[in-house]
Design an enzyme around this catalytic site. Structure first.
Site, mmCIF file in Angstrom:
data_model
loop_
_atom_site.group_PDB
_atom_site.id
_atom_site.type_symbol
_atom_site.label_atom_id
_atom_site.label_comp_id
_atom_site.label_asym_id
_atom_site.label_seq_id
_atom_site.Cartn_x
_atom_site.Cartn_y
_atom_site.Cartn_z
ATOM 1 N N HIS A 188 32.258 -12.566 -17.622
ATOM 2 C CA HIS A 188 33.192 -13.337 -16.792
ATOM 3 C C HIS A 188 34.628 -12.920 -17.038
ATOM 4 O O HIS A 188 35.464 -13.019 -16.159
ATOM 5 C CB HIS A 188 32.980 -14.830 -16.997
ATOM 6 C CG HIS A 188 31.805 -15.326 -16.244
ATOM 7 N ND1 HIS A 188 30.573 -15.471 -16.809
ATOM 8 C CD2 HIS A 188 31.664 -15.611 -14.928
ATOM 9 C CE1 HIS A 188 29.724 -15.858 -15.876
ATOM 10 N NE2 HIS A 188 30.360 -15.958 -14.729
ATOM 11 N N ARG A 295 23.772 -11.572 -1.505
ATOM 12 C CA ARG A 295 22.744 -11.593 -2.563
ATOM 13 C C ARG A 295 22.498 -13.056 -2.941
ATOM 14 O O ARG A 295 23.106 -13.570 -3.887
ATOM 15 C CB ARG A 295 23.227 -10.805 -3.782
ATOM 16 C CG ARG A 295 23.233 -9.293 -3.587
ATOM 17 C CD ARG A 295 23.604 -8.594 -4.889
ATOM 18 N NE ARG A 295 23.270 -7.184 -4.879
ATOM 19 C CZ ARG A 295 24.132 -6.202 -4.619
ATOM 20 N NH1 ARG A 295 25.386 -6.478 -4.341
ATOM 21 N NH2 ARG A 295 23.747 -4.943 -4.661
ATOM 22 N N ARG A 331 20.169 -12.101 2.333
ATOM 23 C CA ARG A 331 18.987 -11.496 1.727
ATOM 24 C C ARG A 331 18.258 -12.599 0.954
ATOM 25 O O ARG A 331 18.866 -13.283 0.132
ATOM 26 C CB ARG A 331 19.419 -10.388 0.768
ATOM 27 C CG ARG A 331 18.247 -9.600 0.318
ATOM 28 C CD ARG A 331 17.972 -9.263 -1.082
ATOM 29 N NE ARG A 331 18.896 -9.374 -2.150
ATOM 30 C CZ ARG A 331 19.301 -8.334 -2.889
ATOM 31 N NH1 ARG A 331 18.943 -7.126 -2.586
ATOM 32 N NH2 ARG A 331 20.063 -8.530 -3.912
ATOM 33 N N GLU A 430 13.749 -0.109 0.150
ATOM 34 C CA GLU A 430 14.153 0.097 -1.249
ATOM 35 C C GLU A 430 13.143 0.901 -2.054
ATOM 36 O O GLU A 430 13.357 1.134 -3.246
ATOM 37 C CB GLU A 430 14.341 -1.254 -1.949
ATOM 38 C CG GLU A 430 15.370 -2.136 -1.300
ATOM 39 C CD GLU A 430 15.659 -3.371 -2.120
ATOM 40 O OE1 GLU A 430 16.589 -3.339 -2.942
ATOM 41 O OE2 GLU A 430 14.954 -4.376 -1.932
ATOM 42 N N ASN A 453 20.272 1.510 -4.348
ATOM 43 C CA ASN A 453 20.216 1.331 -5.810
ATOM 44 C C ASN A 453 18.756 1.363 -6.267
ATOM 45 O O ASN A 453 18.388 2.078 -7.193
ATOM 46 C CB ASN A 453 20.842 -0.005 -6.227
ATOM 47 C CG ASN A 453 22.239 -0.185 -5.674
ATOM 48 O OD1 ASN A 453 22.910 0.784 -5.379
ATOM 49 N ND2 ASN A 453 22.680 -1.415 -5.524
ATOM 50 N N ASP A 454 17.937 0.563 -5.589
ATOM 51 C CA ASP A 454 16.519 0.555 -5.959
ATOM 52 C C ASP A 454 15.792 1.787 -5.425
ATOM 53 O O ASP A 454 14.908 2.320 -6.099
ATOM 54 C CB ASP A 454 15.847 -0.726 -5.459
ATOM 55 C CG ASP A 454 16.063 -1.871 -6.431
ATOM 56 O OD1 ASP A 454 15.899 -1.647 -7.639
ATOM 57 O OD2 ASP A 454 16.434 -2.972 -5.991
ATOM 58 N N ARG A 464 17.376 1.825 -13.395
ATOM 59 C CA ARG A 464 18.794 1.725 -13.046
ATOM 60 C C ARG A 464 19.620 1.034 -14.123
ATOM 61 O O ARG A 464 20.841 1.093 -14.120
ATOM 62 C CB ARG A 464 18.968 1.023 -11.692
ATOM 63 C CG ARG A 464 18.471 -0.392 -11.654
ATOM 64 C CD ARG A 464 18.406 -0.947 -10.238
ATOM 65 N NE ARG A 464 19.620 -1.643 -9.859
ATOM 66 C CZ ARG A 464 19.753 -2.359 -8.744
ATOM 67 N NH1 ARG A 464 18.762 -2.453 -7.888
ATOM 68 N NH2 ARG A 464 20.867 -2.981 -8.459
ATOM 69 N N CYS A 501 23.040 -0.744 2.267
ATOM 70 C CA CYS A 501 23.798 -1.765 1.536
ATOM 71 C C CYS A 501 23.831 -1.479 0.035
ATOM 72 O O CYS A 501 24.399 -2.241 -0.735
ATOM 73 C CB CYS A 501 23.271 -3.164 1.827
ATOM 74 S SG CYS A 501 21.578 -3.403 1.293
HETATM 75 C C1 PEP Z 1 19.820 -2.012 -3.686
HETATM 76 O O1 PEP Z 1 18.786 -2.000 -4.350
HETATM 77 O O2 PEP Z 1 20.416 -0.984 -3.301
HETATM 78 C C2 PEP Z 1 20.431 -3.307 -3.308
HETATM 79 C C3 PEP Z 1 21.470 -3.353 -2.498
HETATM 80 O O3 PEP Z 1 19.921 -4.435 -3.876
HETATM 81 P P1 PEP Z 1 20.250 -4.879 -5.393
HETATM 82 O O4 PEP Z 1 21.309 -3.963 -5.930
HETATM 83 O O5 PEP Z 1 20.699 -6.292 -5.333
HETATM 84 O O6 PEP Z 1 18.924 -4.702 -6.059
HETATM 85 MG MG MG Z 2 17.643 -3.821 -4.588
#
Ligand code: PEP
Ligand code: MG
Length: 539
Positions: A188, A295, A331, A430, A453-454, A464, A501
């Site tokens: 934080h 999110r 989401r 993803e 990301n996933d 990750r 995203c």
């Molecule tokens: C992703 O996986 O790219 C994504 C946007 O979701 P998160 O980062 O919340 O897993």
């Molecule tokens: Mg994700």
């Protein structure tokens, strides 16, 4: 000149004297007591006063750090009421017949250490919260005040670590930047620093020693470099960078309010990623054309129990109202993997990223899912909502999730509750599986948003969360780019739009490729939007 490399967590350039936060040490000596009941009462009284202080702070800090951030102090109050926190303290007073100060310090330190030892970065970062709460109670018990040493000139404030209370209560006119030996990027303290626009660098380790106190210093919160006794050459470089950044901000302002168009004048959408109601303000300030990823799981984190339907409804409604006509893609719950919540009582897994997470939890626990869907549909009456399911791997999963959404719509209609019938339902792409069958999925989805990301984690088989693998993690790997291209092509063949995203959406070096692939939307941190709009105009 000494150059120290830390982890930049809040961008910006600052110069000033290095001043170490002075904290008078609190007395936590092991003092024997005779009257156990009396000592427990003393602890409970201090706890009650601390709770009142935290309630007050949650209210008074709203302007400075934003309402959602100020909620942290409500979470601190909840910690104080949690028996996992209070029982061990009372137990120590009873069994060891010692003063409450010692008991709070001992039990608090143990709990804080338990959090610090956790693998999950989010939970690790909560260790400082426990410490913060304990310190507040000890201060009240001992009647001692901790004084942050006042300085006349603004300084670069240094400490081993800053508690969230300390950061939130900083006098902005006295502090030019924060540097700490420890800390976490998602603590934080880091979040508050970013919100307050204070440059901050963490994780210098023992290199940030008190011997440096009083030295002239300069830093770059973007690169994470701290210069002690900076050479004139460095000062000049940093000043030039600061001026360049100012000019760039000024130029980018010209893109505000403009439509996002490629060089060939094909329209694209630039949306924002958010995790809370107050983030919607940042999205608007950043000129987002909508929210591409809300999110929603952040409504479930940092709590002791599930947020009920009304609590969720309020959050979704507020975001929708703030965004007006602009689309808000909510989401659905993406708990599990790196986002663990105790009250979900998920089984301990060897490989949580490959385990019970996201849509898998929702399809296994339909009541939980339907509560969220009801809240979203009710809120849909107040704006331009869309629903997005995470981690869809098969057509069956998508159809099951859509069936639950249909059941919720029927239920609301039968009760005469207002909602929008035609809320678009899209999915995240993803996993390699979903990208490969995106032609099939596109028949049942209103849109695709690629979670890079996933998708990167599952395509390259790289956790990750594991920093030590970063040298193996080629985010521009041809396999990922091919999956993005394929997904986009399949979406367009079926007449649905396709966006990104995940973090790759804000990778400026790929913007041209994304424009060429035909992506329709990029959803990014709000601060990237104007810059992306100017880059897209050249592609
Ligand atoms: C992703 O996986 O790219 C994504 C946007 O979701 P998160 O980062 O919340 O897993
Ligand atoms: Mg994700």
């Amino acid at each position: 000149m000494i150059t120290l490399q830390g982890k930049g967590v809040s961008a910006g350039i600052a110069r000033g004297r290095l001043s170490f936060l002075k904290r008078t040490s609190l007395s936590v000596a092991k003092r024997p007591i005779d009257d156990v009941e009396q000592e427990i009462k003393r602890f409970q009284a201090a706890r009650a006063t601390a709770a009142e202080q935290l309630d007050e702070l949650a209210g008074s800090m709203t302007d400075k750090i934003g309402k959602e951030n100020a909620l942290l102090f409500e979470i601190h109050r909840m910690m104080l009421e949690d028996t996992d926190y209070t029982d061990p303290i009372i137990e120590i007073i009873k069994t060891e017949k010692v003063c409450a100060e010692y008991a709070v310090n001992t039990a608090g330190s143990r709990l804080s250490q338990d959090f610090a030892d956790m693998d999950d970065e989010y939970m690790k970062a909560r260790a400082i919260d426990i410490y913060d709460v304990s310190k507040r109670v000890i201060k009240l018990l001992s009647g001692e005040e901790q004084i942050l040493e006042g300085k006349d000139e603004p300084v670069i404030l240094a400490a081993d670590d800053f508690t969230p209370s300390e950061t939130a209560q900083l006098d902005r006119s006295k502090v030019r930047a924060l540097v700490s030996a420890q800390g976490a990027a998602n603590s934080h303290t880091a979040i508050f620093a970013r919100t307050m626009g204070i440059p901050a660098i963490i994780s210098f380790g023992a290199f940030l020693s008190e011997d440096l106190s009083g030295k002239d210093a300069a830093l770059d919160g973007e690169t994470g470099v701290l210069y002690i006794d900076p050479e004139p050459r460095i000062i000049k470089e940093l000043e030039e960078k600061k001026e360049r950044q100012r000019q760039e901000r000024e130029n980018l302002e010209k893109m505000r309010g403009k439509p996002t168009l490629t060089k060939a004048r094909r329209p694209m959408k630039l949306y924002a990623n958010i995790g809370s109601v107050s983030d919607a303000d940042a999205a608007l300030a950043g000129d987002a054309e909508g929210i591409g990823l809300f999110r929603s799981e952040f409504l479930y984190l940092g709590r002791n129990d599930y947020p009920d339907e009304d609590t969720q409804y309020e959050s979704y409604r507020k975001v929708l109202e703030k965004m007006g006509d602009r689309q808000v893609i909510i989401r659905t719950l993406d708990i599990g993997a790196d986002k663990q919540v105790d009250y979900f009582k998920l089984p301990k897994e060897e490989n949580p990223a490959l385990g019970m997470r996201a849509i898998r939890i929702c399809l296994t626990r339909p009541d939980l899912f339907k509560t969220q869907l009801r809240a979203i549909y009710r809120a849909s009456a107040h704006g331009n909502a869309a629903i997005m399911f995470p981690m869809i791997n098969s057509l069956e999963e998508l159809l099951k999730a859509k069936e639950l959404a249909r059941a919720v719509r029927e239920e609301l209609a039968s009760k005469g509750i207002a909602f929008k019938e035609d809320v678009p339902i899209g999915i995240m792409i993803e996993t390699p599986a979903s990208a490969l069958i995106s032609d099939v999925l596109a028949r049942e989805a209103a849109f695709f948003s690629i979670g890079t990301n996933d998708l990167t984690q599952y395509t390259l088989a790289i956790d990750r969360q594991n920093d030590s693998l970063s040298s193996f993690c080629d985010t521009h790997h041809e396999a990922i780019l091919r999956f993005i291209r394929l997904t986009c092509e399949n979406a367009h063949k079926a007449g649905v739009w396709c966006g990104i995203c995940g973090a790759l959406g804000a990778d400026f070096s790929l913007t041209k490729s994304f424009v060429e692939m035909g992506l329709d939307e990029l959803s990014v941190e709000p601060s990237y939007i104007l810059k992306l709009r100017s880059i897209i105009a050249e592609c």
